[in-house]
Design a protein around this motif. Structure first.
Motif, short mmCIF file in Angstrom:
data_model
loop_
_atom_site.label_atom_id
_atom_site.label_comp_id
_atom_site.label_asym_id
_atom_site.label_seq_id
_atom_site.Cartn_x
_atom_site.Cartn_y
_atom_site.Cartn_z
N ILE A 77 0.86 -1.19 0.00
CA ILE A 77 0.00 0.00 0.00
C ILE A 77 0.89 1.23 0.00
N LEU A 78 0.60 2.15 -0.90
CA LEU A 78 1.32 3.41 -0.98
C LEU A 78 0.34 4.56 -0.92
N ARG A 79 0.76 5.63 -0.29
CA ARG A 79 0.01 6.89 -0.33
C ARG A 79 0.78 7.79 -1.28
N ILE A 80 0.10 8.25 -2.32
CA ILE A 80 0.77 9.07 -3.33
C ILE A 80 0.10 10.42 -3.45
N PRO A 81 0.86 11.45 -3.78
CA PRO A 81 0.25 12.76 -4.02
C PRO A 81 -0.44 12.78 -5.38
N THR A 138 -3.56 6.80 -16.94
CA THR A 138 -2.68 7.40 -15.95
C THR A 138 -1.51 6.50 -15.59
N LEU A 139 -0.35 7.10 -15.47
CA LEU A 139 0.85 6.46 -14.96
C LEU A 139 1.13 7.11 -13.62
N ILE A 140 1.60 6.33 -12.68
CA ILE A 140 1.93 6.88 -11.37
C ILE A 140 3.45 6.91 -11.26
N GLN A 141 3.99 8.11 -11.13
CA GLN A 141 5.43 8.28 -10.99
C GLN A 141 5.71 8.62 -9.54
N VAL A 142 6.18 7.62 -8.78
CA VAL A 142 6.42 7.83 -7.35
C VAL A 142 7.79 8.46 -7.11
N ASN A 143 8.77 7.98 -7.79
CA ASN A 143 10.10 8.58 -7.73
C ASN A 143 10.76 8.36 -9.08
#
Length: 173
Positions: free
Chosen positions: A116-120, A143-148
């Motif tokens: 589980i991640l919390r992302i902005p 959508t792509l999620i770019q966490v880092n």
């Protein structure tokens, strides 16, 4: 007695509070995927699956005293069978039990423990239209999620995962 600090309250007020989302991430093949946490009903250890003699990626398992439809998520996403590590080892597999807007549930087998991640909200990046139409990964949202800089996740679309594709069974009405 509380000491009021005008400088501290101004600093806190100026701090930009960006909305965040919780996602569940997992690895399939060599790609990382994510689902919104509100689409996940439960994660359980995968038991025996059966009822797919023609190897089409639609099978059944027992869950809470009833039969649960299991959709081979790797086949649904990549369009073909993915050689996953569980076939060569005794690795524990997991079943993501997801639900759609009609509260219909299906199970998606995965090979990695989900996280589980919390992302902005700013981590959600639109995919180019050409990738969505010509890419080789199905069932992803736009959508792509770019966490880092090192890690990105494809956000999966629950309705596409649970809908008709080719000769797959539909669980939507």
């Amino acid at each position: 007695m509380t000491i009021y600090s005008h400088h501290r309250s101004r600093r806190l007020a100026n701090k930009n509070k960006e909305n965040t989302r919780q996602i569940v991430t997992f690895l399939l093949g060599k790609e990382w995927f994510a689902l919104p946490i509100d689409a996940i009903q439960k994660v359980v250890q995968l038991g025996k699956i059966y009822g797919d003699p023609q190897q089409k990626g639609i099978s059944l398992t027992h869950y809470q005293g009833q039969e649960l439809l299991v959709i081979d998520v790797a086949r649904r996403i990549f369009g073909t069978e993915v050689l996953l590590s569980h076939k060569d080892t005794e690795q524990t597999r997991f079943l993501l039990i997801i639900h759609n807007k009609n509260n219909e549930i299906v199970g998606l087998p995965i090979d990695s423990p989900p996280s589980i991640l919390r992302i902005p909200e700013s981590a959600l990046i639109p995919l180019p239209d050409i990738y969505l139409t010509q890419g080789n990964i199905d069932c992803i949202s736009s959508t792509l999620i770019q966490v880092n800089e090192q890690q990105s996740f494809f956000l999966l679309d629950v309705s596409q995962l649970m809908s008709v594709k080719g000769d797959h069974l539909s669980v939507t009405h």
